[in-house]
Design a protein around this motif. Structure first.
Motif, PDB file in Angstrom:
ATOM      1  N   UNK A   1      32.091  47.650  27.902  1.00 14.50           N
ATOM      2  CA  UNK A   1      33.065  48.708  28.068  1.00 14.50           C
ATOM      3  C   UNK A   1      33.312  48.933  29.560  1.00 14.50           C
ATOM      4  N   UNK A   2      34.556  48.908  29.965  1.00 15.89           N
ATOM      5  CA  UNK A   2      34.934  49.099  31.361  1.00 15.89           C
ATOM      6  C   UNK A   2      35.178  50.586  31.605  1.00 15.89           C
ATOM      7  N   UNK A   3      34.605  51.087  32.693  1.00 14.11           N
ATOM      8  CA  UNK A   3      34.772  52.495  33.042  1.00 14.11           C
ATOM      9  C   UNK A   3      35.657  52.597  34.282  1.00 14.11           C
ATOM     10  N   UNK A   4      36.914  52.921  34.057  1.00 12.44           N
ATOM     11  CA  UNK A   4      37.928  52.932  35.106  1.00 12.44           C
ATOM     12  C   UNK A   4      37.602  53.927  36.217  1.00 12.44           C
ATOM     13  N   UNK A   5      37.097  55.092  35.868  1.00 11.80           N
ATOM     14  CA  UNK A   5      36.854  56.120  36.887  1.00 11.80           C
ATOM     15  C   UNK A   5      35.807  55.689  37.909  1.00 11.80           C
ATOM     16  N   UNK A   6      34.831  54.915  37.487  1.00 12.33           N
ATOM     17  CA  UNK A   6      33.786  54.488  38.422  1.00 12.33           C
ATOM     18  C   UNK A   6      34.396  53.614  39.514  1.00 12.33           C
ATOM     19  N   UNK A   7      35.233  52.697  39.124  1.00  9.03           N
ATOM     20  CA  UNK A   7      35.896  51.841  40.118  1.00  9.03           C
ATOM     21  C   UNK A   7      36.864  52.656  40.975  1.00  9.03           C
ATOM     22  N   UNK A   8      37.646  53.520  40.343  1.00  9.18           N
ATOM     23  CA  UNK A   8      38.611  54.331  41.084  1.00  9.18           C
ATOM     24  C   UNK A   8      37.932  55.210  42.125  1.00  9.18           C
ATOM     25  N   UNK A   9      36.822  55.832  41.760  1.00  8.37           N
ATOM     26  CA  UNK A   9      36.101  56.680  42.717  1.00  8.37           C
ATOM     27  C   UNK A   9      35.629  55.876  43.925  1.00  8.37           C
ATOM     28  N   UNK A  10      35.119  54.699  43.670  1.00 12.10           N
ATOM     29  CA  UNK A  10      34.647  53.842  44.763  1.00 12.10           C
ATOM     30  C   UNK A  10      35.800  53.456  45.670  1.00 12.10           C
ATOM     31  N   UNK A  11      36.889  53.006  45.074  1.00 12.22           N
ATOM     32  CA  UNK A  11      38.037  52.574  45.871  1.00 12.22           C
ATOM     33  C   UNK A  11      38.673  53.739  46.619  1.00 12.22           C
ATOM     34  N   UNK A  12      38.768  54.900  45.985  1.00 11.81           N
ATOM     35  CA  UNK A  12      39.331  56.078  46.643  1.00 11.81           C
ATOM     36  C   UNK A  12      38.490  56.521  47.834  1.00 11.81           C
ATOM     37  N   UNK A  13      37.210  56.194  47.798  1.00 13.54           N
ATOM     38  CA  UNK A  13      36.300  56.537  48.894  1.00 13.54           C
ATOM     39  C   UNK A  13      36.232  55.422  49.943  1.00 13.54           C
ATOM     40  N   UNK A  14      37.066  54.394  49.770  1.00 13.04           N
ATOM     41  CA  UNK A  14      37.090  53.242  50.680  1.00 13.04           C
ATOM     42  C   UNK A  14      35.718  52.598  50.827  1.00 13.04           C
ATOM     43  N   UNK A  15      35.026  52.463  49.702  1.00 10.11           N
ATOM     44  CA  UNK A  15      33.701  51.839  49.685  1.00 10.11           C
ATOM     45  C   UNK A  15      33.774  50.490  48.993  1.00 10.11           C
ATOM     46  N   UNK A  16      32.888  49.616  49.385  1.00 12.16           N
ATOM     47  CA  UNK A  16      32.772  48.312  48.737  1.00 12.16           C
ATOM     48  C   UNK A  16      31.686  48.400  47.666  1.00 12.16           C
ATOM     49  N   UNK A  17      31.709  47.456  46.754  1.00 13.38           N
ATOM     50  CA  UNK A  17      30.664  47.423  45.731  1.00 13.38           C
ATOM     51  C   UNK A  17      29.293  47.355  46.391  1.00 13.38           C
ATOM     52  N   UNK A  18      29.201  46.619  47.472  1.00 12.16           N
ATOM     53  CA  UNK A  18      27.945  46.472  48.212  1.00 12.16           C
ATOM     54  C   UNK A  18      27.418  47.831  48.690  1.00 12.16           C
ATOM     55  N   UNK A  19      28.327  48.716  49.100  1.00  7.59           N
ATOM     56  CA  UNK A  19      27.931  50.037  49.593  1.00  7.59           C
ATOM     57  C   UNK A  19      27.298  50.873  48.481  1.00  7.59           C
TER      58      UNK A  19
END
Length: 67
Positions: A1-19
């Motif tokens: 199951x893909x959770x869109x908000x988790x990715x959106x929050x990261x991207x909105x915060x200008x963070x990389x997955x690594x961060x």
């Protein structure tokens, strides 16, 4: 199951997955698999993410659009 908000929050915060992976103390690959739903999010990870982004666990799980 893909959770869109988790990715959106990261991207909105200008963070990389690594961060975020570093914050969660997991590898970047593991975090990527959380975002894409390949592996299930644990309660511990959900709580850490909710605290970090100051949102509810329900928001992270796409059960609501209210943070």
């Amino acid at each position: 199951m893909v959770f869109k908000h988790i990715r959106d929050l990261r991207e909105d915060s200008d963070l990389r997955q690594k961060d975020i992976a570093k914050i969660l103390n997991v590898s970047q690959n593991t975090y990527s698999q959380y975002e894409t739903g390949v592996i299930a999010l644990t309660a511990e990870v959900l709580i850490k993410l909710a605290d970090y982004y100051n949102v509810s666990v329900d928001y992270l799980l796409d059960r609501t659009d209210e943070k």
